[in-house]
Design an enzyme around this catalytic site. Structure first.
Site, mmCIF file in Angstrom:
data_model
loop_
_atom_site.group_PDB
_atom_site.id
_atom_site.type_symbol
_atom_site.label_atom_id
_atom_site.label_comp_id
_atom_site.label_asym_id
_atom_site.label_seq_id
_atom_site.Cartn_x
_atom_site.Cartn_y
_atom_site.Cartn_z
ATOM 1 N N ARG A 183 0.826 -1.207 0.000
ATOM 2 C CA ARG A 183 0.000 0.000 0.000
ATOM 3 C C ARG A 183 0.860 1.257 0.000
ATOM 4 O O ARG A 183 0.473 2.282 -0.574
ATOM 5 C CB ARG A 183 -1.001 -0.008 1.159
ATOM 6 C CG ARG A 183 -2.110 1.015 0.999
ATOM 7 C CD ARG A 183 -3.199 0.864 2.054
ATOM 8 N NE ARG A 183 -4.286 -0.024 1.654
ATOM 9 C CZ ARG A 183 -5.342 0.338 0.912
ATOM 10 N NH1 ARG A 183 -5.479 1.579 0.505
ATOM 11 N NH2 ARG A 183 -6.268 -0.536 0.594
ATOM 12 N N GLU A 238 -9.731 6.073 6.906
ATOM 13 C CA GLU A 238 -8.296 6.338 6.911
ATOM 14 C C GLU A 238 -7.861 7.599 6.162
ATOM 15 O O GLU A 238 -6.940 8.294 6.619
ATOM 16 C CB GLU A 238 -7.541 5.138 6.319
ATOM 17 C CG GLU A 238 -7.664 3.868 7.118
ATOM 18 C CD GLU A 238 -7.223 2.662 6.306
ATOM 19 O OE1 GLU A 238 -7.992 2.242 5.408
ATOM 20 O OE2 GLU A 238 -6.120 2.165 6.550
HETATM 21 N N1 MTE Z 1 -12.198 5.889 14.210
HETATM 22 C C1 MTE Z 1 -12.268 5.642 15.534
HETATM 23 N N2 MTE Z 1 -12.990 6.455 16.310
HETATM 24 N N3 MTE Z 1 -11.596 4.593 16.094
HETATM 25 C C2 MTE Z 1 -10.828 3.745 15.331
HETATM 26 O O1 MTE Z 1 -10.232 2.802 15.858
HETATM 27 N N4 MTE Z 1 -9.972 3.201 13.075
HETATM 28 C C3 MTE Z 1 -9.666 3.710 11.731
HETATM 29 C C4 MTE Z 1 -10.880 4.406 11.130
HETATM 30 N N5 MTE Z 1 -11.462 5.335 12.070
HETATM 31 C C5 MTE Z 1 -10.726 3.994 13.919
HETATM 32 C C6 MTE Z 1 -11.468 5.085 13.397
HETATM 33 C C7 MTE Z 1 -9.205 2.690 10.805
HETATM 34 S S1 MTE Z 1 -7.587 2.228 10.863
HETATM 35 C C8 MTE Z 1 -10.037 2.134 9.880
HETATM 36 S S2 MTE Z 1 -9.469 1.017 8.747
HETATM 37 C C9 MTE Z 1 -11.468 2.476 9.826
HETATM 38 O O2 MTE Z 1 -11.837 3.405 10.826
HETATM 39 C C10 MTE Z 1 -12.274 1.190 9.985
HETATM 40 O O3 MTE Z 1 -13.627 1.404 10.011
HETATM 41 P P1 MTE Z 1 -14.533 1.637 8.697
HETATM 42 O O4 MTE Z 1 -14.016 0.732 7.645
HETATM 43 O O5 MTE Z 1 -15.883 1.293 9.153
HETATM 44 O O6 MTE Z 1 -14.363 3.074 8.346
HETATM 45 N N1 HPA Z 2 -5.830 -2.420 4.331
HETATM 46 C C1 HPA Z 2 -6.013 -2.606 5.647
HETATM 47 N N2 HPA Z 2 -5.959 -3.762 6.231
HETATM 48 C C2 HPA Z 2 -5.691 -4.828 5.476
HETATM 49 C C3 HPA Z 2 -5.476 -4.713 4.103
HETATM 50 C C4 HPA Z 2 -5.558 -3.435 3.486
HETATM 51 O O1 HPA Z 2 -5.380 -3.241 2.267
HETATM 52 N N3 HPA Z 2 -5.220 -5.939 3.635
HETATM 53 C C5 HPA Z 2 -5.271 -6.770 4.703
HETATM 54 N N4 HPA Z 2 -5.552 -6.102 5.810
HETATM 55 MO MO1 MOS Z 3 -7.292 0.221 9.352
HETATM 56 S S1 MOS Z 3 -5.225 0.394 9.430
HETATM 57 O O1 MOS Z 3 -7.185 -0.572 7.794
HETATM 58 O O2 MOS Z 3 -7.491 -1.017 10.479
#
Ligand code: MTE
Ligand code: HPA
Ligand code: MOS
Length: 770
Positions: free
Chosen positions: A316, A717
């Site tokens: 990534r 993210e």
């Molecule tokens: N927001 C909060 N409040 N707490 C979290 O742990 N994790 C982040 C993001 N926002 C997180 C957050 C990460 S690393 C990801 S991948 C996404 O939320 C995962 O949730 P979603 O796919 O439902 O957005």
């Molecule tokens: N993003 C986040 N988490 C993951 C991924 C990715 O692309 N692949 C496997 N775990």
């Molecule tokens: Mo988020 S780093 O893809 O849990």
């Protein structure tokens, strides 16, 4: 559509647990009541980065007050390796330790204190071995957890050397501790037939189920994992939660007692993986206008002792080494360095931020070389129609960025402020201001294709209340809130009817981690699929019951409209039940279109891109390197927002977390590979005082052109990387001391010390040049 109109489409529902969060009524694992005889776990840890265990004497540990059970590697009934993708992560080490803090044995006692006291009593003798603890040493020794990979397009070397201009740069970017408020924790309860019920704080319940089953050597169906919510995950609970569950499960089964394993903060910081450090180097050829002609980038990640998720994370980083810019020719290489340190893992952005910072640093370098405004260099290089194929061969179809950047340039008054800052800096000897506008383009989909699937399970009860389960987990990001909205909207009922229940492996099986920002994209479609099935059944039933065409039946606002009569939803549900209509459905979704050939390094790994941009202004005291972030303006693309309140919260939170990574959070190891920054006292996360004084966050109005859930885009993210604007603004302020003739090298985090030394180096280089 304006934001206000957009809000009419999407209700600004509160987070489903907002009140419970602030009153303390929300239940986390450690709030669950103790069952009689419950045991508490602590682990005995390696004192060295790389060593052979010669002797392990645990008799004093076993004799300690309160100790009920002690296990080592030999007591693991099944597979002792809990590596998520590749092998390499022993639950407890056998002979060879490979980082300071690695668990060697585990103790279960009547209290956490007793178990922690007991582990100190172990006698361990080691033969120390040579340890590699830095990326540069690993690169020199060709020490890798996995082989290097490259994306190549064009004859890069000759294009760079033949270009009108070329330059090279490098920087070292440190990792980041997740610092979720709720630390890693699992609670295991033995069940019949050698099974275990696991309450866990994990982004990936299915993975916990799989690993607990393998460690215990039982079929997956004997293990049930439940996750109601996490107090933050941020990627740190994608793979790292499983170890605790596995150890607690072993003790639970051996002792037939409930077992709680909650890591104290310091253990959590030392024993669990973090964001990777990266050492980035680049070489770029460009023309007089600043347009990039060819780029070579080497991205070297500190993976630690095992692969964990590093393959995908460095992939990534490579996928985002272009950030938002077209590189006609490119060679982007990722190295996965093996070191004798904790195995680094997922963290919001999953490698993306590390690739992007190289691109942004390079844009600034080009601008300073040509004496251009960095924004103009960024704009000339942005992907646009005709220059829209990434180095890995994906064509960008929805061109959001040039419009979005123009809008932000205007709304943040960039040009006027640039001129004001130039003048301010000329007239100010010690205080210098910096400004930067940086874009973000983030690919949405798991790069491992099979993970792009989700399931849901929906039940309608005869009182008309609805129970929704899906494969995603709630970590504060608002997924359950959004799923409740999607369920209500797709059926045509109010959200008050919908209860989204704890995520469980026996409700929705074989799920992907809630990660890659794809939680609502994937699970939202699965929930809608389940709802559509039930709605179709209701409609077909009503059509035959009332002898009317199905097209005459609508469900909206909790009412079922049949021709010219309107029936309350509850009555229809009851009627359907009495007529033996199935009121439960399982939904499924898989992302269309995506495919990628990792051998060739080309394809379409991402379904679409989420975009954004931020303008940041900083003021630096050049005598000390201290600084403040004065103002930040953000314009961010979430497609058609599912919930603007939640989305703006994600943007603000992501930005501040990114700012912490790039400014104050300094992860440090000593020469022996011991983590020095191991507590909140010596590792500084942002507080309310670090939030910019002026902080304007707006959503960009444009629906996703791909078929996503209600034309929304993922939000979790991407906003973290908007904080690159702060890092670039700090570097801009440093460049002002040499009249913007060049950009001094700056590493991350740009702590006050780093900013100070960046300024000193700039002045020294200027004196040399004179
Ligand atoms: N927001 C909060 N409040 N707490 C979290 O742990 N994790 C982040 C993001 N926002 C997180 C957050 C990460 S690393 C990801 S991948 C996404 O939320 C995962 O949730 P979603 O796919 O439902 O957005
Ligand atoms: N993003 C986040 N988490 C993951 C991924 C990715 O692309 N692949 C496997 N775990
Ligand atoms: Mo988020 S780093 O893809 O849990």
């Amino acid at each position: 559509m304006s934001n206000t109109e957009l809000n009419m489409h999407a209700s600004i529902e509160n987070h489903e647990s907002a009140v419970k969060h602030v009153t303390g009524a929300a239940i986390y694992i450690d709030d669950l009541p103790e069952l009689p005889g419950q045991l508490h776990v602590a682990t005995g840890k390696s004192a060295h980065a790389h060593a052979k265990i010669l002797k392990l004497d645990l008799s004093a540990v076993r004799d300690c007050e309160g100790v009920v059970d002690v296990i080592t590697y030999r007591d693991i009934p099944g597979d002792a390796d809990i590596g998520p993708v590749y092998k390499g992560d022993p639950l407890l080490v056998d002979e060879l330790v490979s980082f300071v803090g690695q668990p060697i044995f585990a103790v279960a006692a009547t209290s956490l204190k007793a178990s922690m006291r007991a582990v100190e009593k172990a006698i361990v003798e080691y033969e120390q071995l040579d340890a590699i603890v830095t990326v540069k040493d690993a690169m020199e020794a060709s020490s890798f957890v996995l082989p290097e990979k490259s994306f190549v397009r064009g004859d890069v070397d000759s294009i760079i050397s033949d270009a009108p201009h070329n330059l090279s740069g490098e920087h070292y970017i440190r990792g980041q501790e997740h610092f979720y408020l709720e630390g890693q924790v699992s609670l295991c309860i033995p069940t019949e037939d050698d099974g275990v019920l696991v309450y866990c704080s994990s982004q990936h319940p299915t993975e916990v189920q799989r690993l607990v089953a393998k460690v215990l050597d039982v079929p997956f169906h004997e293990i049930v994992v439940e996750v109601r919510r996490m107090g933050g995950g941020f990627g740190g609970k994608e793979s790292q939660a499983a170890g605790l569950a596995c150890i607690a499960a072993i003790f639970a089964r051996r002792n037939q007692l409930s077992v709680r394993f909650r890591m104290p903060r310091q253990d959590d910081m030392v024993q669990t993986g973090k964001r990777h450090d990266f050492w980035n180097r680049y070489r770029v050829g460009f023309d007089d206008t600043g347009q990039v002609l060819g780029v070579e980038m080497d991205l070297a990640a500190l993976c630690g002792h095992s692969p964990d998720l590093s393959e995908g994370i460095v992939d990534r980083a490579m996928f985002h080494a272009d950030n938002s810019y077209y590189y006609d020719a490119a060679r982007i290489t990722g190295y996965r360095c093996k070191t004798h340190t904790v195995s680094n893992t997922a963290f919001r952005g999953f490698g993306g931020p590390k690739g992007m910072i190289a691109a942004e640093s390079m844009m600034d370098d080009i601008a300073r070389t040509l004496n251009l405004d960095p924004l103009d260099v960024r704009k000339i290089n942005l992907y646009r129609p005709g220059r829209d194929v990434t180095p890995y061969g994906q064509t960008i179809k929805q061109h959001v960025l040039s419009k979005l950047v123009d809008q932000l340039e205007t709304s943040s008054n960039y040009r006027v402020r640039r001129e004001e800052i130039r003048q301010y800096n000329q007239g100010s000897s010690h205080l210098k201001k910096g400004l930067a506008l940086t874009p973000v383009k983030f690919g949405i989909s798991f790069t491992a294709q099979h993970l792009n699937q989700a399931g849901a399970l929906v039940h309608i009860y005869t009182d008309g209340s609805i129970h929704v389960n899906h494969g995603g987990t709630e970590m504060g990001q608002g997924l359950y809130t959004k799923m409740r909205q999607v369920a209500a909207r797709s059926l045509g009922v109010s959200i008050g009817r919908i209860q989204v229940n704890a995520t469980r492996t026996d409700k929705v099986p074989n799920t992907s981690p809630t990660a890659a920002s794809s939680g609502s994209d994937l699970n939202g479609m699965a929930v809608r699929d389940a709802m559509n099935q039930i709605r179709d059944r209701l409609v077909n039933f009503l059509a035959s019951h009332f002898q009317c065409p199905p097209g005459d039946i609508k469900i909206e606002n909790d009412l079922v409209v049949v021709g010219d009569q309107s029936l309350p939803f509850n009555e229809v549900v009851n009627l359907a039940y009495m007529n033996r209509v199935q009121l439960s459905a399982a939904g499924f979704y898989k992302t269309p279109k995506i495919e990628f050939d990792f051998e060739k390094g080309t394809g379409m790994p991402f379904y679409y891109f989420a975009n954004g941009a931020a303008t940041a202004e900083v003021i630096v005291d050049t005598r000390t390197g201290e600084y403040r972030v004065m103002r930040v303006d953000i314009l961010h693309d979430v497609g058609r927002s599912l919930n603007p309140a939640v989305d703006i919260g994600q943007i603000e939170g992501g930005f501040v977390q990114g700012m912490g990574w790039l400014t104050t959070e300094e992860l440090l190891w000593d020469d022996g590979g011991r983590l020095v920054s191991d507590s909140p006292a010596n590792y500084k996360i942002p507080t309310a005082y670090d939030v910019p004084e002026a902080f304007n966050v707006k959503l960009y109005d444009e629906p996703n052109r791909e078929e996503t859930i209600y034309q929304s885009k993922a939000v979790g993210e991407p906003p973290l990387m908007l904080a690159l604007s702060v890092w670039c603004a700090l570097r801009d302020a440093c460049a002002s001391v040499v009249d913007y003739r060049f950009n001094p090298m700056m590493n991350a985090p740009a702590t006050s010390e780093e900013v100070f030394s960046c300024i000193q180096n700039a002045k020294a280089r200027e004196n040399q040049d004179d």
